[in-house]
Motif scaffolding. Structure first.
Motif, PDB file in Angstrom:
ATOM      1  N   ARG A 186       0.839  -1.206   0.000  1.00 17.84           N
ATOM      2  CA  ARG A 186       0.000   0.000   0.000  1.00 17.84           C
ATOM      3  C   ARG A 186       0.867   1.246   0.000  1.00 17.84           C
ATOM      4  O   ARG A 186       0.583   2.224  -0.712  1.00 17.84           O
ATOM      5  CB  ARG A 186      -0.900  -0.015   1.238  1.00 17.84           C
ATOM      6  CG  ARG A 186      -1.956   1.075   1.242  1.00 17.84           C
ATOM      7  CD  ARG A 186      -3.141   0.675   0.399  1.00 17.84           C
ATOM      8  NE  ARG A 186      -4.139   1.731   0.360  1.00 17.84           N
ATOM      9  CZ  ARG A 186      -5.392   1.530  -0.026  1.00 17.84           C
ATOM     10  NH1 ARG A 186      -5.791   0.317  -0.382  1.00 17.84           N
ATOM     11  NH2 ARG A 186      -6.248   2.524  -0.068  1.00 17.84           N
ATOM     12  N   LEU A 187       1.923   1.230   0.773  1.00 16.85           N
ATOM     13  CA  LEU A 187       2.819   2.376   0.864  1.00 16.85           C
ATOM     14  C   LEU A 187       3.481   2.677  -0.476  1.00 16.85           C
ATOM     15  O   LEU A 187       3.704   3.835  -0.830  1.00 16.85           O
ATOM     16  CB  LEU A 187       3.887   2.101   1.927  1.00 16.85           C
ATOM     17  CG  LEU A 187       4.861   3.231   2.266  1.00 16.85           C
ATOM     18  CD1 LEU A 187       4.109   4.401   2.893  1.00 16.85           C
ATOM     19  CD2 LEU A 187       5.948   2.726   3.202  1.00 16.85           C
ATOM     20  N   SER A 188       3.772   1.623  -1.241  1.00 16.77           N
ATOM     21  CA  SER A 188       4.475   1.794  -2.519  1.00 16.77           C
ATOM     22  C   SER A 188       3.531   1.899  -3.704  1.00 16.77           C
ATOM     23  O   SER A 188       3.995   1.979  -4.848  1.00 16.77           O
ATOM     24  CB  SER A 188       5.438   0.623  -2.738  1.00 16.77           C
ATOM     25  OG  SER A 188       4.719  -0.597  -2.804  1.00 16.77           O
ATOM     26  N   GLY A 189       2.223   1.865  -3.446  1.00 12.14           N
ATOM     27  CA  GLY A 189       1.257   1.967  -4.537  1.00 12.14           C
ATOM     28  C   GLY A 189       1.158   0.720  -5.389  1.00 12.14           C
ATOM     29  O   GLY A 189       0.738   0.773  -6.547  1.00 12.14           O
ATOM     30  N   ARG A 190       1.511  -0.430  -4.796  1.00 10.36           N
ATOM     31  CA  ARG A 190       1.469  -1.682  -5.552  1.00 10.36           C
ATOM     32  C   ARG A 190       0.501  -2.682  -4.916  1.00 10.36           C
ATOM     33  O   ARG A 190       0.724  -3.879  -4.938  1.00 10.36           O
ATOM     34  CB  ARG A 190       2.868  -2.297  -5.631  1.00 10.36           C
ATOM     35  CG  ARG A 190       3.906  -1.377  -6.246  1.00 10.36           C
ATOM     36  CD  ARG A 190       5.227  -2.107  -6.459  1.00 10.36           C
ATOM     37  NE  ARG A 190       5.115  -3.191  -7.419  1.00 10.36           N
ATOM     38  CZ  ARG A 190       6.109  -4.028  -7.725  1.00 10.36           C
ATOM     39  NH1 ARG A 190       7.274  -3.903  -7.116  1.00 10.36           N
ATOM     40  NH2 ARG A 190       5.936  -4.989  -8.608  1.00 10.36           N
ATOM     41  N   GLU A 191      -0.591  -2.180  -4.353  1.00 11.33           N
ATOM     42  CA  GLU A 191      -1.529  -3.056  -3.663  1.00 11.33           C
ATOM     43  C   GLU A 191      -2.169  -4.095  -4.573  1.00 11.33           C
ATOM     44  O   GLU A 191      -2.697  -5.099  -4.096  1.00 11.33           O
ATOM     45  CB  GLU A 191      -2.612  -2.245  -2.948  1.00 11.33           C
ATOM     46  CG  GLU A 191      -3.389  -1.288  -3.831  1.00 11.33           C
ATOM     47  CD  GLU A 191      -2.788   0.118  -3.816  1.00 11.33           C
ATOM     48  OE1 GLU A 191      -3.575   1.075  -3.925  1.00 11.33           O
ATOM     49  OE2 GLU A 191      -1.560   0.230  -3.709  1.00 11.33           O
ATOM     50  N   ASP A 192      -2.098  -3.880  -5.892  1.00 11.22           N
ATOM     51  CA  ASP A 192      -2.629  -4.880  -6.832  1.00 11.22           C
ATOM     52  C   ASP A 192      -1.843  -6.194  -6.754  1.00 11.22           C
ATOM     53  O   ASP A 192      -2.348  -7.247  -7.173  1.00 11.22           O
ATOM     54  CB  ASP A 192      -2.585  -4.347  -8.265  1.00 11.22           C
ATOM     55  CG  ASP A 192      -1.171  -4.000  -8.717  1.00 11.22           C
ATOM     56  OD1 ASP A 192      -0.523  -3.165  -8.040  1.00 11.22           O
ATOM     57  OD2 ASP A 192      -0.708  -4.566  -9.724  1.00 11.22           O
ATOM     58  N   ARG A 193      -0.638  -6.153  -6.183  1.00  9.63           N
ATOM     59  CA  ARG A 193       0.194  -7.348  -6.081  1.00  9.63           C
ATOM     60  C   ARG A 193      -0.135  -8.185  -4.841  1.00  9.63           C
ATOM     61  O   ARG A 193       0.407  -9.272  -4.664  1.00  9.63           O
ATOM     62  CB  ARG A 193       1.678  -6.940  -6.009  1.00  9.63           C
ATOM     63  CG  ARG A 193       2.209  -6.234  -7.234  1.00  9.63           C
ATOM     64  CD  ARG A 193       2.198  -7.153  -8.432  1.00  9.63           C
ATOM     65  NE  ARG A 193       2.888  -8.395  -8.130  1.00  9.63           N
ATOM     66  CZ  ARG A 193       2.587  -9.581  -8.665  1.00  9.63           C
ATOM     67  NH1 ARG A 193       1.573  -9.690  -9.496  1.00  9.63           N
ATOM     68  NH2 ARG A 193       3.281 -10.655  -8.337  1.00  9.63           N
ATOM     69  N   LEU A 194      -1.031  -7.679  -3.991  1.00  6.03           N
ATOM     70  CA  LEU A 194      -1.282  -8.349  -2.716  1.00  6.03           C
ATOM     71  C   LEU A 194      -1.772  -9.787  -2.863  1.00  6.03           C
ATOM     72  O   LEU A 194      -1.240 -10.682  -2.184  1.00  6.03           O
ATOM     73  CB  LEU A 194      -2.278  -7.528  -1.887  1.00  6.03           C
ATOM     74  CG  LEU A 194      -2.592  -8.077  -0.490  1.00  6.03           C
ATOM     75  CD1 LEU A 194      -1.320  -8.192   0.346  1.00  6.03           C
ATOM     76  CD2 LEU A 194      -3.617  -7.191   0.223  1.00  6.03           C
ATOM     77  N   PRO A 195      -2.761 -10.085  -3.704  1.00  9.96           N
ATOM     78  CA  PRO A 195      -3.220 -11.486  -3.795  1.00  9.96           C
ATOM     79  C   PRO A 195      -2.111 -12.462  -4.173  1.00  9.96           C
ATOM     80  O   PRO A 195      -2.008 -13.551  -3.598  1.00  9.96           O
ATOM     81  CB  PRO A 195      -4.313 -11.429  -4.875  1.00  9.96           C
ATOM     82  CG  PRO A 195      -4.814 -10.020  -4.829  1.00  9.96           C
ATOM     83  CD  PRO A 195      -3.596  -9.191  -4.543  1.00  9.96           C
TER      84      PRO A 195
END
Length: 327
Positions: A186-195
């Motif tokens: 979330r901090l790096s703006g890459r929350e799409d990678r979470l799953p």
């Protein structure tokens, strides 16, 4: 076996481990007396550079791997690593208060003090995570979900037999480890990678659980914790022992030396490595950790095979099996 493999592998991260535990011990030393001394002592037990136990490496190294992967500063990784150490100690203390066992067994501190120390550790964990500001977002919702998964695992532990092939269930008791993944992405703006990264962490945690269960099967069996141990589930299956019949050590050895239970466990761990290799764009260190853990399980299986081969060549296999397993 597996722990030893990870201990060798972790040497490249000694500086990060030293920094993390030095910072954690510094904060614990400020707890009120006598909880400060108890806290520092317990942190020493968790420090692999002092204890020689490497099974919890992922807890405090994952934030460093992720911060580098996501392009965050090393300070972010260190803050979350220290927070994870306090969270880990908090959950261990909860376990000890529930079953009067675990890594703190025999420490001499009554449950009242352990629970009080656990709350201080929880506050220290929260403080570290609060320092990592994510504009417009709170990490508490993600934390609540991971704690819910942990609670489900604890509630059913000992009631439902552990399944060595169920990644999700094997990983659930360590689900809070994944909070740092959500925060850093979330901090790096890459929350799409979470799953995808949650899948990778689950595979690593499941492999680690298999390793721990292989290492601890005698203790778990003697302590009446068969259903908590995935290797013992596998051993029972390999010799087709009915659920109504008790499993004892001779039968487990029969599963190991006659039914290739150790090899079957290693095959499962290698399968997790294969599944992890098909995931895209994950931290290389996380994959390396999983493979090192799986390799440790394979070392154990290879040792069993080597014993059987040596005894067969020397003519002692029949005697060994007659003494150590059921015919």
């Amino acid at each position: 076996m597996a722990i030893g493999t990870n201990m060798e592998w972790m040497k490249q991260f000694e500086r990060e481990i030293e920094d993390t535990f030095r910072e954690a011990e510094k904060e614990a030393s400020l707890f009120p007396f006598p909880l400060n001394g108890i806290g520092v002592d317990h942190l020493a037990k968790l420090n692999p550079l002092r204890s020689g136990q490497g099974s919890n490496l992922i807890t405090f190294l994952l934030p460093y791997w992720l911060s580098e992967y996501a392009g965050s500063s090393p300070e972010v990784g260190r803050e979350l690593a220290v927070g994870n150490v306090f969270a880990m100690l908090h959950f261990f203390l909860l376990d000890d208060a529930m079953d009067e066992g675990g890594i703190m067994k025999g420490a001499g501190a009554p449950s009242r003090r352990l629970l009080a120390l656990g709350q201080l550790c929880h506050a220290a964990f929260q403080g570290r995570y609060d320092r990592i500001a994510v504009p417009g977002w709170s990490w508490s919702a993600s934390n609540n979900e991971y704690v819910r998964q942990w609670a489900e695992a604890v509630a059913e532990e000992g009631e439902v037999a552990a399944d060595p092939g169920d990644v999700g269930r094997l990983a659930r008791k360590s689900a809070p480890v994944k909070l740092c993944v959500a925060v850093i992405l979330r901090l790096s703006g890459r929350e799409d990678r979470l799953p995808e990264l949650e899948k990778a962490v689950d595979l690593a945690l499941a492999t680690l659980q298999l390793s721990d269960d292989w290492t601890d099967w005698r203790e778990d069996l003697a302590g009446g914790q068969e259903k908590c141990n995935a290797f013992l589930t596998l051993a029972r299956e390999r010799i087709a022992l009915p659920l109504a019949e008790p499993l004892d050590e001779r039968q487990v050895r029969r599963a190991i030396y006659r039914a290739n239970a150790a090899g079957a466990l290693s095959d499962i761990a290698d399968g997790y490595s294969e599944r992890m290799s098909r995931l895209t764009d994950i931290p290389g260190e996380l994959y390396a950790f999983q493979r090192a853990t799986a390799a440790g399980i394979r070392e154990g299986a290879d040792e069993v095979a080597a014993v059987k081969t040596r005894l067969a060549v020397e003519g002692g296999l029949s005697y060994f099996l007659s003494q150590h397993v059921i015919k």
